[in-house]
Design an enzyme around this catalytic site. Structure first.
Site, PDB file in Angstrom:
ATOM      1  N   GLU A 255       0.938  -1.208  -0.098  1.00 10.79           N
ATOM      2  CA  GLU A 255      -0.091  -0.131   0.025  1.00 10.79           C
ATOM      3  C   GLU A 255       0.940   1.229   0.020  1.00 10.79           C
ATOM      4  O   GLU A 255       1.728   1.544   0.663  1.00 10.79           O
ATOM      5  CB  GLU A 255      -1.074   0.088   1.231  1.00 10.79           C
ATOM      6  CG  GLU A 255      -1.715   1.202   1.431  1.00 10.79           C
ATOM      7  CD  GLU A 255      -2.812   1.150   2.714  1.00 10.79           C
ATOM      8  OE1 GLU A 255      -3.043   0.128   2.945  1.00 10.79           O
ATOM      9  OE2 GLU A 255      -2.854   2.064   3.449  1.00 10.79           O
TER      10      GLU A 255
ATOM     11  N   GLU B 127      -2.855  11.191   3.793  1.00  7.43           N
ATOM     12  CA  GLU B 127      -3.841  10.732   4.591  1.00  7.43           C
ATOM     13  C   GLU B 127      -3.803  12.097   5.517  1.00  7.43           C
ATOM     14  O   GLU B 127      -2.917  12.594   5.784  1.00  7.43           O
ATOM     15  CB  GLU B 127      -3.609   9.744   5.379  1.00  7.43           C
ATOM     16  CG  GLU B 127      -3.833   8.354   4.779  1.00  7.43           C
ATOM     17  CD  GLU B 127      -3.491   7.052   5.435  1.00  7.43           C
ATOM     18  OE1 GLU B 127      -4.800   6.377   5.981  1.00  7.43           O
ATOM     19  OE2 GLU B 127      -2.474   6.788   5.916  1.00  7.43           O
TER      20      GLU B 127
END
Length: 249
Positions: A121, A126
């Site tokens: 990932e 974020e």
């Protein structure tokens, strides 16, 4: 990045209505996604639409299929994926306690049945609403992941991410993965520096295979935390997505 690059994929959002189905898949579901998230991802135009040159993902407080919140999750899964390149996403982020927007990538192997985090990932951006203007950059692998508290991660305070559009960029090569905001480099993870010199060692560095792109707003969960119902609706606005690859790749 060194070398000559060409634009290989883009969405300028120069149309109106639902996101272009030739470019984006609207993933649906509300099972928590392994993080105890509280939203249900719908394929409704109220949660994801294109208008006035922007993609807007909307998180709402509403009951839907046994969940108390709705949102949207767009991906290029099953449509397009890439191995290496420069990925630029110009976006303005939501704000408020409980919001958890992300611009990120998973390998094609995940949808092929390879479990997380072995699939790999890449978290281009974020943002957690309780820490306004704190941007996270992370990589996850079988060896380095948040379940083991070993993830390769870094974070920086970047003023005004919910008031102005910023360009979130990842430069991804066989040797390193670098994260930038508005063309300022903030963190580079090197394959060799993390004892991942073996090209076949996917347990350590599963980033030598095709990945697809994901845009979403999650709510609550292990990272998002408590949700403030007074903040809704909240929006993740995207001005464009541009993907470049080296001409000899």
């Amino acid at each position: 990045m060194e070398g000559s690059y060409s634009l290989v994929w883009e969405d300028q959002f120069d149309y109106e209505g639902k996101p272009d189905p030739n470019k984006w898949h609207l993933e649906t579901g509300g099972h928590g996604f392994g993080n105890a998230e509280k939203q249900y991802y719908t394929d409704c135009i109220e949660n994801a639409y294109v208008k006035e040159g922007k993609l807007t993902i909307v998180a709402k407080k509403e009951d839907y299929k046994n969940n108390n919140y709705t949102s949207a999750k767009l991906s290029t899964n099953g449509i397009d994926s890439w191995q290496y390149g420069r990925f630029e996403i110009k976006a303005k982020l939501p704000k408020g306690q409980g919001t958890w927007p992300a611009i990120w990538m998973l390998s094609d192997a995940f949808k092929g049945g390879r479990r997380w985090p072995l699939c790999g990932e890449i978290d281009i951006m974020e943002h957690v609403g309780r820490d306004q203007d704190k941007i996270h950059f992370s990589l996850h692998s079988e060896k380095y992941n948040h379940n083991k508290k070993t993830q390769l991660t870094d974070f920086h305070h970047i003023e005004g991410v919910s008031e102005t559009f910023k360009i979130y960029t990842v430069e991804w090569t066989p040797e390193y993965i670098r994260f930038l905001v508005d063309n300022t480099p903030y963190k580079t993870f090197y394959k060799a520096e993390n004892n991942c010199n073996n090209d076949t060692d996917e347990v350590c560095w599963p980033f030598d295979q095709p990945f697809y792109l994901i845009l979403n707003i999650a709510l609550g969960g292990f990272l998002g935390g408590r949700i403030d119902d007074a903040i809704f609706p909240q929006k993740l606005e995207v001005d464009y997505v541009r993907i470049y690859q080296k001409n000899d790749e």
